[in-house]
Write a protein that holds these residues in place. Structure first.
Motif, PDB file in Angstrom:
ATOM      1  N   THR A   1      -3.729  16.596   0.367  1.00  0.00           N
ATOM      2  CA  THR A   1      -3.941  15.715  -0.772  1.00  0.00           C
ATOM      3  C   THR A   1      -3.743  14.256  -0.380  1.00  0.00           C
ATOM      4  N   GLY A   2      -4.555  13.417  -0.978  1.00  0.00           N
ATOM      5  CA  GLY A   2      -4.403  11.985  -0.827  1.00  0.00           C
ATOM      6  C   GLY A   2      -4.382  11.327  -2.190  1.00  0.00           C
ATOM      7  N   TYR A   3      -3.916  10.085  -2.218  1.00  0.00           N
ATOM      8  CA  TYR A   3      -3.800   9.339  -3.467  1.00  0.00           C
ATOM      9  C   TYR A   3      -4.400   7.951  -3.285  1.00  0.00           C
ATOM     10  N   ILE A   4      -5.080   7.479  -4.335  1.00  0.00           N
ATOM     11  CA  ILE A   4      -5.634   6.132  -4.344  1.00  0.00           C
ATOM     12  C   ILE A   4      -4.849   5.335  -5.372  1.00  0.00           C
ATOM     13  N   LEU A   5      -4.258   4.245  -4.893  1.00  0.00           N
ATOM     14  CA  LEU A   5      -3.448   3.386  -5.742  1.00  0.00           C
ATOM     15  C   LEU A   5      -4.166   2.063  -5.950  1.00  0.00           C
ATOM     16  N   LYS A   6      -4.137   1.560  -7.165  1.00  0.00           N
ATOM     17  CA  LYS A   6      -4.755   0.281  -7.498  1.00  0.00           C
ATOM     18  C   LYS A   6      -3.692  -0.806  -7.379  1.00  0.00           C
ATOM     19  N   ILE A   7      -4.046  -1.871  -6.636  1.00  0.00           N
ATOM     20  CA  ILE A   7      -3.132  -3.001  -6.466  1.00  0.00           C
ATOM     21  C   ILE A   7      -3.343  -3.964  -7.628  1.00  0.00           C
ATOM     22  N   ASN A   8      -2.266  -4.207  -8.386  1.00  0.00           N
ATOM     23  CA  ASN A   8      -2.279  -5.222  -9.431  1.00  0.00           C
ATOM     24  C   ASN A   8      -1.466  -6.411  -8.936  1.00  0.00           C
ATOM     25  N   ASP A   9      -1.329  -7.444  -9.736  1.00  0.00           N
ATOM     26  CA  ASP A   9      -0.634  -8.655  -9.299  1.00  0.00           C
ATOM     27  C   ASP A   9       0.725  -8.376  -8.673  1.00  0.00           C
TER      28      ASP A   9
END
Length: 157
Positions: A40-48
């Protein structure tokens, strides 16, 4: 720190795509995974100032096994890199000395066995702006750590 963002597990493979504002993390050993079937892999969204879970994905290690002639493979990713020129993902598995190349949707395209003489413990990987691939080896039993460079070969004529 962002506790609880991804499940507690062993992670070594991570890639930050600053242009897309995302971080990709791939399990080396996750509780729900069977590494001979998928990881399994995860995609994380970078916010400020924070990260948010965007989605997860699977790398089908049965396909890795099939491309190796059906040999049983316990896949434990140790590094992850994106080739920005081809949009292919490169995944190292130090445990079985493999380099796996996938498309953008994580479908396995190619599996390469790595020579254990050159790759004693491959644990890091990156591309430069000329498409050269760098793979680093931890010291392990060797006298010193190494970084190997593989230049891009243009196969178009």
């Amino acid at each position: 720190e962002f506790p609880g963002l991804i499940p507690k597990a062993e992670y070594e493979a991570m890639f930050a795509n600053t242009a897309a504002g995302k971080i990709y993390v791939l399990c080396k050993s996750c509780k729900g995974d069977n590494p001979s079937k998928s990881v399994t892999g995860y995609i994380l969204k970078i916010n400020d100032t924070s990260l948010q879970m965007e989605s997860d994905f699977q790398v089908n290690t049965k396909e890795v096994s099939a491309l190796l002639g059906g040999a049983k493979v316990v896949f434990r990713p140790s590094a992850l890199a994106l080739n920005n020129f081809t949009n292919e993902w490169y995944i190292l598995s130090s445990v079985n000395k493999l380099l796996v190349i996938t498309d953008e949707q994580w479908k396995i395209k190619q599996v390469l066995k790595l020579d254990p003489v050159l790759f004693s413990q491959p644990e890091g990987m990156a591309f430069d702006n000329k498409q050269s691939l760098y793979i680093s080896n931890e010291r392990g039993q060797a006298q010193s750590a190494t970084v190997l460079k593989f230049g891009h070969q243009n196969n178009s004529k």
